[in-house]
Every structure is written in C-alpha cells, then in structure tokens.
Write an enzyme that holds these catalytic residues in place. Structure first.
Site, PDB file in Angstrom:
ATOM      1  N   GLY A 113       0.836  -1.198   0.000  1.00 14.88           N
ATOM      2  CA  GLY A 113       0.000   0.000   0.000  1.00 14.88           C
ATOM      3  C   GLY A 113       0.870   1.247   0.000  1.00 14.88           C
ATOM      4  O   GLY A 113       2.061   1.222  -0.342  1.00 14.88           O
ATOM      5  N   ASP A 114       0.240   2.302   0.448  1.00 18.53           N
ATOM      6  CA  ASP A 114       0.852   3.610   0.485  1.00 18.53           C
ATOM      7  C   ASP A 114       2.265   3.619   1.105  1.00 18.53           C
ATOM      8  O   ASP A 114       3.224   4.102   0.491  1.00 18.53           O
ATOM      9  CB  ASP A 114      -0.130   4.425   1.352  1.00 18.53           C
ATOM     10  CG  ASP A 114       0.120   5.879   1.292  1.00 18.53           C
ATOM     11  OD1 ASP A 114       0.593   6.332   0.251  1.00 18.53           O
ATOM     12  OD2 ASP A 114      -0.151   6.544   2.314  1.00 18.53           O
ATOM     13  N   GLY A 115       2.390   3.051   2.297  1.00 25.42           N
ATOM     14  CA  GLY A 115       3.667   3.070   3.018  1.00 25.42           C
ATOM     15  C   GLY A 115       4.724   2.243   2.302  1.00 25.42           C
ATOM     16  O   GLY A 115       5.856   2.689   2.083  1.00 25.42           O
ATOM     17  N   ASP A 138      -8.146  -0.796   2.456  1.00 23.28           N
ATOM     18  CA  ASP A 138      -8.897   0.467   2.528  1.00 23.28           C
ATOM     19  C   ASP A 138      -9.324   0.981   1.146  1.00 23.28           C
ATOM     20  O   ASP A 138     -10.145   1.898   1.063  1.00 23.28           O
ATOM     21  CB  ASP A 138      -8.056   1.548   3.224  1.00 23.28           C
ATOM     22  CG  ASP A 138      -7.723   1.188   4.660  1.00 23.28           C
ATOM     23  OD1 ASP A 138      -8.402   0.305   5.218  1.00 23.28           O
ATOM     24  OD2 ASP A 138      -6.784   1.779   5.223  1.00 23.28           O
ATOM     25  N   ARG A 173     -31.967  -1.183  20.383  1.00 27.65           N
ATOM     26  CA  ARG A 173     -30.688  -0.582  20.779  1.00 27.65           C
ATOM     27  C   ARG A 173     -30.059   0.184  19.616  1.00 27.65           C
ATOM     28  O   ARG A 173     -30.280  -0.142  18.452  1.00 27.65           O
ATOM     29  CB  ARG A 173     -29.696  -1.674  21.201  1.00 27.65           C
ATOM     30  CG  ARG A 173     -29.949  -2.185  22.579  1.00 27.65           C
ATOM     31  CD  ARG A 173     -28.993  -3.313  22.915  1.00 27.65           C
ATOM     32  NE  ARG A 173     -29.146  -3.641  24.314  1.00 27.65           N
ATOM     33  CZ  ARG A 173     -28.886  -4.835  24.833  1.00 27.65           C
ATOM     34  NH1 ARG A 173     -28.438  -5.808  24.071  1.00 27.65           N
ATOM     35  NH2 ARG A 173     -29.056  -5.046  26.116  1.00 27.65           N
ATOM     36  N   ARG A 277     -24.701   0.095  22.245  1.00 34.32           N
ATOM     37  CA  ARG A 277     -23.629  -0.895  22.271  1.00 34.32           C
ATOM     38  C   ARG A 277     -22.682  -0.597  21.117  1.00 34.32           C
ATOM     39  O   ARG A 277     -23.080   0.014  20.129  1.00 34.32           O
ATOM     40  CB  ARG A 277     -24.175  -2.322  22.072  1.00 34.32           C
ATOM     41  CG  ARG A 277     -25.091  -2.815  23.177  1.00 34.32           C
ATOM     42  CD  ARG A 277     -24.337  -3.116  24.462  1.00 34.32           C
ATOM     43  NE  ARG A 277     -25.193  -3.755  25.453  1.00 34.32           N
ATOM     44  CZ  ARG A 277     -26.011  -3.122  26.282  1.00 34.32           C
ATOM     45  NH1 ARG A 277     -26.115  -1.792  26.233  1.00 34.32           N
ATOM     46  NH2 ARG A 277     -26.742  -3.789  27.156  1.00 34.32           N
ATOM     47  N   ILE A 284     -10.928  -9.119  11.629  1.00 36.51           N
ATOM     48  CA  ILE A 284     -11.681 -10.167  10.898  1.00 36.51           C
ATOM     49  C   ILE A 284     -11.991  -9.677   9.482  1.00 36.51           C
ATOM     50  O   ILE A 284     -12.224 -10.457   8.579  1.00 36.51           O
ATOM     51  CB  ILE A 284     -12.986 -10.638  11.598  1.00 36.51           C
ATOM     52  CG1 ILE A 284     -13.989  -9.508  11.748  1.00 36.51           C
ATOM     53  CG2 ILE A 284     -12.717 -11.320  12.910  1.00 36.51           C
ATOM     54  CD1 ILE A 284     -15.392 -10.015  12.063  1.00 36.51           C
ATOM     55  N   ARG A 286      -9.852  -8.412   7.553  1.00 35.97           N
ATOM     56  CA  ARG A 286      -8.682  -8.685   6.723  1.00 35.97           C
ATOM     57  C   ARG A 286      -8.339 -10.169   6.627  1.00 35.97           C
ATOM     58  O   ARG A 286      -7.502 -10.563   5.827  1.00 35.97           O
ATOM     59  CB  ARG A 286      -7.457  -7.951   7.300  1.00 35.97           C
ATOM     60  CG  ARG A 286      -7.337  -6.582   6.793  1.00 35.97           C
ATOM     61  CD  ARG A 286      -6.188  -5.772   7.310  1.00 35.97           C
ATOM     62  NE  ARG A 286      -5.071  -6.392   7.934  1.00 35.97           N
ATOM     63  CZ  ARG A 286      -4.166  -5.707   8.650  1.00 35.97           C
ATOM     64  NH1 ARG A 286      -4.295  -4.417   8.816  1.00 35.97           N
ATOM     65  NH2 ARG A 286      -3.146  -6.315   9.190  1.00 35.97           N
TER      66      ARG A 286
HETATM   67  O1  F6P Z   1      -4.204   0.438   6.200  1.00 35.32           O
HETATM   68  C1  F6P Z   1      -4.845  -0.758   6.301  1.00 35.32           C
HETATM   69  C2  F6P Z   1      -5.353  -1.022   7.674  1.00 35.32           C
HETATM   70  O2  F6P Z   1      -6.096  -2.181   7.601  1.00 35.32           O
HETATM   71  C3  F6P Z   1      -6.117   0.134   8.295  1.00 35.32           C
HETATM   72  O3  F6P Z   1      -7.448   0.181   7.893  1.00 35.32           O
HETATM   73  C4  F6P Z   1      -5.915  -0.151   9.768  1.00 35.32           C
HETATM   74  O4  F6P Z   1      -5.920   1.013  10.548  1.00 35.32           O
HETATM   75  C5  F6P Z   1      -4.547  -0.719   9.815  1.00 35.32           C
HETATM   76  O5  F6P Z   1      -4.292  -1.289   8.572  1.00 35.32           O
HETATM   77  C6  F6P Z   1      -4.385  -1.704  10.929  1.00 35.32           C
HETATM   78  O6  F6P Z   1      -3.182  -2.335  10.785  1.00 35.32           O
HETATM   79  P1  F6P Z   1      -2.451  -3.213  11.886  1.00 35.32           P
HETATM   80  O7  F6P Z   1      -3.377  -3.438  13.024  1.00 35.32           O
HETATM   81  O8  F6P Z   1      -2.090  -4.453  11.165  1.00 35.32           O
HETATM   82  O9  F6P Z   1      -1.274  -2.419  12.276  1.00 35.32           O
END
Ligand code: F6P
Length: 359
Positions: A113-115, A138, A173, A277, A284, A286
């Site tokens: 992804g981005d990073g 995302d 609720r 709540r 889950i 992912r």
């Molecule tokens: O960027 C993807 C993502 O799934 C975000 O939606 C979420 O904040 C993050 O990664 C969580 O990543 P981890 O818990 O693996 O660090």
C-alpha cells in the site's frame, strides 16, 4: 530474469493469489522467483524462499500471505496518523541494493500500500528495477479503481451488520459498528449501504454530536428506537482529531476505538436516553479466504505485473483503472489518497436513502 517478490504492510485477502499468479505467468516466460520473508526485512536479511510452481500450489484461495508480513520495520515509508513520508536511511537503501546484486535479482515485484510503495519508490530512485502492485484493504490509492481484499472486507462487514441488525431490533438498541478505514471510509460506506445502515460516519465528512443526537432522537420519535451506525475507524467530530493510540517507542499510531469513544460521549451528553452498544470488527475484515471477485482481481494484478516486467515499466505500479490494467508511476499512486467525495456514486446513494452522513 530472477525476480524478487516482496509483500509488506497489513495483509489483505488475495496476496497469495497475486504471488501464485505472478509465479505462474512468469514461469511460462522462463523467469525465476525468490519470495522474501516479511517483505523488506527478508531482503535486508537475505531471508527468502524459492517460489516455483510447486511452492505456490494451492495457495490462491488461502488468506494471509505465505511470505509473512510486517507493518513497519527498517523500510517503513510512512509514519504517524498523518502519513508523513519517512526517508529510508541511506545505509538501509545501500544494504537492500547490495543484497539485490548479490542475489542476482533483476527486478522486484513489490505488493504494498501507500507506506510500502513510498519505501519502494526510494529504492527505485536508487536504481533498483521495481514494479508495484497496489495492496490495501482500505481501497484508497489514487488512480486505482479497486484493490483486492476490499470486496471480501466489505462482505465480512455486511454479514456482521446483518447479524447486529436483528439483535439491535429485538432489543431496541443503537449499535455502533466500527470498520477499518484510516483516512478513507470506503469499507464503512460500502458495507453501510450494503448492510442498510441508518448512519455512516466517515473520516472525510466530520459529524457533530448535536447532529448525531438529532438523528437518534428523530429515529426514536419515528418509533424506531434502534439504529445501525457504521463508523469508519478514522471518523471524527468536527474540529476534533481522530482517535488514535501512540505505539510505545514507535512513531506509528494505531487506530481503533472510535465507536466506543462516540458512544461514551453520547452517554455523557444524553445520560440514559439511549440503550447503546458498540462492536469493533477489526482484523476479521482482513482475515480468511478472499471471495471470488478478489481472487480474480488479485490474479489479474499478478499477470499485469509480469506483463509490466516484460514491457520494462520499472518504477511503475500496475493499477486497475476504468476496467483496464494500466501502469502509472509509483509517485503518482502514493502522492495522494483516493478519498470519498460528495460525487461518489455510493455516497450519493446513501444520501438518496436518507442515511445520516455527518453535518
Ligand atoms: O491500512 C490498512 C489497515 O487495515 C487500516 O485500515 C488499519 O488502521 C490498519 O491497517 C491496521 O493495521 P495493523 O493493526 O495491522 O497495524
């Protein structure tokens, strides 16, 4: 060619299908593949496995990644809740380059992804041949219509929303269901519309507590004393920052917990008025097997990556755009996130349905 495969950052459903498809498509052309364990860490430590047809047999439909993954590490391209660019230290770039040469790597296919792609860009600028494959649950990369994993994540969230709906109705609720989505609320928007949510809180459209309370009171006055409120983890009230937790010793922040924060705040503003709540869907979304759409898409990305390799499109990312696989420079994909705008068709659908989307 001898090709290294790297996947880095959060896992999504479909990474294994990309790996398998790259190996199958590349094998036919006579290429050889090394898979680095834990992404860049594996490249820096020369920790890899040989990926031949046998090694990828039966993995396409399996979630996660056979290469393991880390979110941060020595090659973290971005950090912080604002996604600031990290300069990878020179010695790390030098070491990655040296290992590529030592291992006889002609090019790297980087699934991220981005990073991850921001890190990859710095290595590409240092002269390593890189083809990027966009990966994020995302679905927020610029110029990329759809990333694999997104569809499965939305399916998981819709199933959860359906289940919560019946219990919310039985108990009258107000339920807050928190989805992933750091800067962009695509999962919340699509699962909210798909699951029939009454309100959807998105990072792109800040809400107000007054507006939210009005919405809830109107529901009650309409004799529907319950509601499904889907909250993207990056959602926030106007003039307030996102809820995030700083990780000890790391520049990175962890999101999550906003639905509880909103619920507690509403309780303080309107004590005892609503039975509330919250449910955080978390990882889950992912995990588990990719659905059919994500498998097909992931395989298409794998084949397109090998084609880009053949065509010498180094320093580029393959992306599904306008129903076709294209290539764009890495810097273009990571320069700006794809955020929800008021023109988006699903956003407009939610508006048309009368869903509360903030103020
Ligand atoms: O960027 C993807 C993502 O799934 C975000 O939606 C979420 O904040 C993050 O990664 C969580 O990543 P981890 O818990 O693996 O660090």
């Amino acid at each position: 060619m001898r090709i290294g495969i790297i996947n880095s950052g959060g896992d999504v459903q479909g990474i294994n299908a990309v790996i398998s498809s790259v190996v199958h498509a590349g094998h036919k052309l006579g290429h050889e593949f090394l898979g680095f364990i834990k992404g860049w860490e594996g490249l820096l430590d020369k920790d890899f496995i040989h990926l031949d047809i046998e090694a990828v047999r039966g993995i396409s439909h399996v979630g996660g990644t056979i290469l393991y993954s880390v979110n941060k590490g020595r090659f973290a391209g971005k950090s912080g809740s604002d996604g600031a660019v990290n300069k990878i230290p020179d010695e790390v770039i030098v070491s990655a380059k040296a290992n590529c040469h030592e291992l006889g790597i002609d090019a790297l296919i980087v699934i991220g992804g981005d990073g991850t792609l921001t890190g990859a860009l710095q290595l590409a600028e240092a002269g390593i041949n890189i083809i990027g494959v966009p990966k994020t649950i995302d679905n927020d990369l610029q110029d990329v219509d759809r990333t694999f994993g997104f569809s499965t994540a939305v399916n998981v969230a819709v199933e959860a929303i359906d289940r919560i709906h019946t219990t919310a109705h039985s108990h009258q609720r107000f339920f807050f269901v928190e989805t992933m989505g750091r800067h962009a609320g695509w999962i919340a928007l699509h699962s909210g519309v798909g699951g029939g949510a009454d309100a959807i809180l998105l990072p792109e459209f800040p809400f107000s507590y007054t507006g939210l309370l009005n919405f809830m009171r109107t529901r009650r006055e309409d004799e529907r004393n319950y509601a499904l409120i889907v909250v993207s983890e990056g959602a926030h009230a106007q003039d307030e920052a996102i809820v995030a937790e700083k990780l000890v010793g790391l520049p990175e922040v962890k999101l999550g917990g906003v639905s509880a924060e909103i619920m507690n705040r509403l309780e303080r503003l309107a004590p005892g008025e609503f039975d509330m709540r919250n449910v955080v869907l978390g990882h889950i979304q992912r995990g588990g097997t990719p659905n059919a759409d994500d498998r097909v898409l992931a395989k298409a990305y794998g084949v397109a990556a090998v084609q880009a390799l053949q065509d010498g499109h180094f320093g580029q990312v393959v992306c599904m755009h306008g129903g076709q696989m294209q290539v764009v420079p890495i810097q273009h994909t990571v320069g700006k996130l794809k955020l929800i705008t008021p023109d988006d068709i699903t956003y407009r659908t939610a508006v048309g349905l009368g869903v509360y989307l903030g103020d």
